[in-house]
Scaffold this motif. Structure first.
Motif, mmCIF file in Angstrom:
data_model
loop_
_atom_site.group_PDB
_atom_site.id
_atom_site.type_symbol
_atom_site.label_atom_id
_atom_site.label_comp_id
_atom_site.label_asym_id
_atom_site.label_seq_id
_atom_site.Cartn_x
_atom_site.Cartn_y
_atom_site.Cartn_z
ATOM 1 N N GLN A 4 0.843 -1.191 0.000
ATOM 2 C CA GLN A 4 0.000 0.000 0.000
ATOM 3 C C GLN A 4 0.877 1.240 0.000
ATOM 4 O OE1 GLN A 4 -2.825 0.053 3.171
ATOM 5 N NE2 GLN A 4 -3.739 1.989 2.540
ATOM 6 N N LEU A 5 0.515 2.179 -0.825
ATOM 7 C CA LEU A 5 1.298 3.399 -0.927
ATOM 8 C C LEU A 5 0.952 4.330 0.219
ATOM 9 C CD1 LEU A 5 0.899 4.048 -4.754
ATOM 10 C CD2 LEU A 5 2.516 2.582 -3.565
ATOM 11 N N GLN A 6 1.979 4.760 0.941
ATOM 12 C CA GLN A 6 1.772 5.668 2.062
ATOM 13 C C GLN A 6 2.789 6.791 2.047
ATOM 14 O OE1 GLN A 6 1.923 3.114 5.544
ATOM 15 N NE2 GLN A 6 -0.316 3.065 5.636
ATOM 16 N N LEU A 7 2.348 7.946 2.472
ATOM 17 C CA LEU A 7 3.227 9.091 2.661
ATOM 18 C C LEU A 7 3.265 9.425 4.148
ATOM 19 C CD1 LEU A 7 2.013 11.386 -0.252
ATOM 20 C CD2 LEU A 7 4.137 10.080 -0.172
ATOM 21 N N VAL A 8 4.442 9.762 4.629
ATOM 22 C CA VAL A 8 4.595 10.087 6.041
ATOM 23 C C VAL A 8 5.310 11.422 6.174
ATOM 24 C CG1 VAL A 8 5.545 9.371 8.255
ATOM 25 C CG2 VAL A 8 4.688 7.647 6.649
ATOM 26 N N GLU A 9 4.642 12.368 6.844
ATOM 27 C CA GLU A 9 5.260 13.654 7.119
ATOM 28 C C GLU A 9 5.890 13.625 8.503
ATOM 29 O OE1 GLU A 9 1.208 14.483 5.078
ATOM 30 O OE2 GLU A 9 1.988 13.228 6.693
ATOM 31 N N ALA A 42 -0.783 25.366 11.414
ATOM 32 C CA ALA A 42 -1.697 24.502 10.672
ATOM 33 C C ALA A 42 -1.183 23.067 10.726
ATOM 34 C CB ALA A 42 -1.801 24.949 9.215
ATOM 35 N N VAL A 43 -2.016 22.162 10.265
ATOM 36 C CA VAL A 43 -1.546 20.805 9.977
ATOM 37 C C VAL A 43 -1.064 20.815 8.528
ATOM 38 C CG1 VAL A 43 -2.156 18.369 9.778
ATOM 39 C CG2 VAL A 43 -3.175 19.776 11.599
ATOM 40 N N TYR A 44 0.157 20.343 8.351
ATOM 41 C CA TYR A 44 0.771 20.329 7.033
ATOM 42 C C TYR A 44 0.740 18.909 6.468
ATOM 43 C CZ TYR A 44 2.385 25.117 7.475
ATOM 44 O OH TYR A 44 2.431 26.488 7.594
ATOM 45 N N TYR A 45 0.341 18.822 5.214
ATOM 46 C CA TYR A 45 0.231 17.549 4.521
ATOM 47 C C TYR A 45 1.098 17.545 3.270
ATOM 48 C CZ TYR A 45 -4.189 17.288 7.137
ATOM 49 O OH TYR A 45 -5.148 17.287 8.121
ATOM 50 N N CYS A 46 1.671 16.387 2.955
ATOM 51 C CA CYS A 46 2.259 16.240 1.644
ATOM 52 C C CYS A 46 1.368 15.303 0.834
ATOM 53 C CB CYS A 46 3.691 15.724 1.700
ATOM 54 S SG CYS A 46 3.919 14.052 2.326
ATOM 55 N N ALA A 47 1.422 15.489 -0.478
ATOM 56 C CA ALA A 47 0.597 14.701 -1.382
ATOM 57 C C ALA A 47 1.406 14.399 -2.633
ATOM 58 C CB ALA A 47 -0.674 15.463 -1.746
ATOM 59 N N ALA A 48 1.049 13.309 -3.311
ATOM 60 C CA ALA A 48 1.819 12.863 -4.463
ATOM 61 C C ALA A 48 0.912 12.534 -5.637
ATOM 62 C CB ALA A 48 2.648 11.626 -4.090
ATOM 63 N N LEU A 60 11.480 25.668 10.739
ATOM 64 C CA LEU A 60 11.265 24.234 10.831
ATOM 65 C C LEU A 60 11.497 23.639 9.454
ATOM 66 C CD1 LEU A 60 7.945 23.778 12.898
ATOM 67 C CD2 LEU A 60 10.231 23.084 13.606
ATOM 68 N N ARG A 61 11.884 22.379 9.433
ATOM 69 C CA ARG A 61 11.980 21.659 8.164
ATOM 70 C C ARG A 61 11.095 20.432 8.231
ATOM 71 N NH1 ARG A 61 16.881 18.721 4.809
ATOM 72 N NH2 ARG A 61 16.594 17.108 6.409
ATOM 73 N N LEU A 62 10.139 20.390 7.339
ATOM 74 C CA LEU A 62 9.259 19.234 7.234
ATOM 75 C C LEU A 62 9.817 18.250 6.216
ATOM 76 C CD1 LEU A 62 5.748 20.942 7.165
ATOM 77 C CD2 LEU A 62 7.154 20.318 9.127
ATOM 78 N N SER A 63 9.587 16.986 6.484
ATOM 79 C CA SER A 63 9.991 15.929 5.555
ATOM 80 C C SER A 63 8.773 15.125 5.134
ATOM 81 C CB SER A 63 11.006 14.999 6.223
ATOM 82 O OG SER A 63 12.172 15.686 6.581
ATOM 83 N N CYS A 64 8.833 14.640 3.927
ATOM 84 C CA CYS A 64 7.787 13.769 3.390
ATOM 85 C C CYS A 64 8.491 12.559 2.791
ATOM 86 C CB CYS A 64 6.984 14.502 2.326
ATOM 87 S SG CYS A 64 5.741 13.497 1.470
ATOM 88 N N GLU A 65 8.192 11.399 3.337
ATOM 89 C CA GLU A 65 8.813 10.178 2.845
ATOM 90 C C GLU A 65 7.744 9.173 2.469
ATOM 91 O OE1 GLU A 65 12.904 9.520 5.003
ATOM 92 O OE2 GLU A 65 11.428 10.145 6.477
ATOM 93 N N ALA A 66 8.133 8.271 1.572
ATOM 94 C CA ALA A 66 7.172 7.296 1.063
ATOM 95 C C ALA A 66 7.417 5.921 1.653
ATOM 96 C CB ALA A 66 7.265 7.230 -0.453
ATOM 97 N N SER A 67 6.342 5.221 1.834
ATOM 98 C CA SER A 67 6.410 3.827 2.256
ATOM 99 C C SER A 67 5.719 2.983 1.202
ATOM 100 C CB SER A 67 5.701 3.658 3.610
ATOM 101 O OG SER A 67 5.642 2.296 3.984
ATOM 102 N N GLY A 68 6.457 2.028 0.678
ATOM 103 C CA GLY A 68 5.844 1.140 -0.302
ATOM 104 C C GLY A 68 6.075 1.543 -1.741
ATOM 105 N N PHE A 69 6.685 2.691 -1.952
ATOM 106 C CA PHE A 69 7.001 3.102 -3.316
ATOM 107 C C PHE A 69 8.066 4.184 -3.263
ATOM 108 C CE2 PHE A 69 4.778 7.253 -3.789
ATOM 109 C CZ PHE A 69 4.131 7.297 -2.577
#
Length: 124
Positions: A1-6, A92-98, A18-27
């Motif tokens: 399953q494709l997942q993104l984690v901030e 705010a709540v920050y989201y990453c999207a792909a 601040l530095r936010l990171s967005c990493e993928a799980s499964g792809f």
């Protein structure tokens, strides 16, 4: 399953960074354009920044232009959002999207995969 984690959110004083990171799980993120979005309490989600697959194409909303910088490290399959000169209105709540092989855009309807979000609070 494709997942993104901030990650990287937290509490910071006005003017801080601040530095936010967005990493993928499964792809791998290599073939995906990435967008950063945020949602403040009582407000609609808004696009903040976007970056194309190679990193050469970037977009910023007017509210963050000059303060935020988006980048990516495809070798690490990660995308970053460096946030400087933070203001209380950045809270705010920050989201990453792909989106696969997508154009660089701040239109959230264009994105297929979303992370769960990370809270950023700017307060003294």
């Amino acid at each position: 399953q494709l997942q993104l984690v901030e990650s990287g959110g937290g509490l910071v004083q006005p003017g801080g960074s601040l530095r936010l990171s967005c990493e993928a799980s499964g792809f791998s993120l290599d073939d995906y354009a990435i967008g950063w979005f945020r949602q403040a309490p009582g407000k609609e989600r808004e696009g903040v920044s976007g970056i194309g697959t190679s990193g050469s194409s970037t977009l910023y909303s007017d509210s963050v232009k000059g303060r935020f910088t988006v980048s990516r490290d495809n070798a690490k399959s990660a995308v970053y959002l460096q946030m400087n000169s933070l203001k209380s209105e950045d809270t705010a709540v920050y989201y990453c999207a792909a989106v696969r092989a997508g154009i660089t855009t701040l239109m959230e309807v264009m994105y297929d995969y979303w992370g769960q979000g990370t809270q950023v609070t700017v307060s003294s």
